[in-house]
Enzyme design. Sequence first.
Site, PDB file in Angstrom:
ATOM      1  N   HIS A  99       0.807  -1.227   0.000  1.00 45.77           N
ATOM      2  CA  HIS A  99       0.000   0.000   0.000  1.00 45.77           C
ATOM      3  C   HIS A  99       0.836   1.271   0.000  1.00 45.77           C
ATOM      4  O   HIS A  99       0.329   2.340   0.311  1.00 45.77           O
ATOM      5  CB  HIS A  99      -0.977  -0.022   1.187  1.00 45.77           C
ATOM      6  N   THR A 168      -3.169  -8.898  10.735  1.00 49.48           N
ATOM      7  CA  THR A 168      -4.017  -8.355   9.683  1.00 49.48           C
ATOM      8  C   THR A 168      -5.399  -8.981   9.772  1.00 49.48           C
ATOM      9  O   THR A 168      -5.523 -10.169  10.104  1.00 49.48           O
ATOM     10  CB  THR A 168      -3.417  -8.562   8.267  1.00 49.48           C
TER      11      THR A 168
END
Length: 226
Positions: A99, A168
């Site tokens: 990201h 996550t």
Amino acid sequence: MTGAGISAESGVPTFRGENGLWRRYRAEELATPRAFRDNPTLVWEWYDWRRGLIAECEPNAAHRALAEMETHGEDFTLITQNVDGLHQRAGSTRMLELHGSIWRVRCTQEGTTWDNYEVPLSRVPPTCDCGGLLRPDVVWFGESLDPNVLRAAYAAAERCDLMLVVGTSAVVPPAASLTSIARHAGAYLVEVNVQETPLSAYADEVILGPAAKELPSLWARLKNSL
Ligand code: OAD
């Protein structure tokens, strides 16, 4: 593969869950190309605030365990969804930042990118020498990931024997699909998280606990068997 949970104990807020950023802020107003077009100042104020917060944080024992693993593994890849830069600060180098990075800016006119560690920014929104508006070099909702980074991440998932999935929620694609690629390629999947996730049902092992405690002890066990 890591997510926001690995930095939680360093003091970086996660996205989902009780005190998650997406509980307090609307992603569509702050982390989309449209939000930036409509109000670059607001978007930059939010990123400036996050940069200031992250700058005060230190890598924790989980970041350091991964940095140490890298020096032992023949073929080690760290895939992170995090933009906070704490993995690098802990010493990791073989990394794929899916990201992007909150510490990089990109000129919206020229497309050039460079590191920027100014905290707080002297000017919001910041501009390039060419006069173009700068944006954070991160991936926003509705944007594609860098194809080179993505290709390398898929390749690493396909060839790995062991995949550690740390901190996550394992719901945001394409990071989430990397775990199934690894699993179908025969990798042993170990999840480290404070709670179960959609991945837990498929993982070979689920270690429930905080990453800064569990990852160093997992690494100590692994290291002894190398
Ligand atoms: P999330 O906030 O969705 O999930 C954080 C995960 O970390 C949760 O599963 C928590 O249970 C876990 N967790 C929290 N504290 C932990 C700790 N001390 N030790 C271990 N686990 C812990 O964050 P991500 O999964 O990284 O994308 O989110 C993925 C993407 O969604 C982000 O990169 C961001 C977000 O929207 C973009 O901005 C494009």
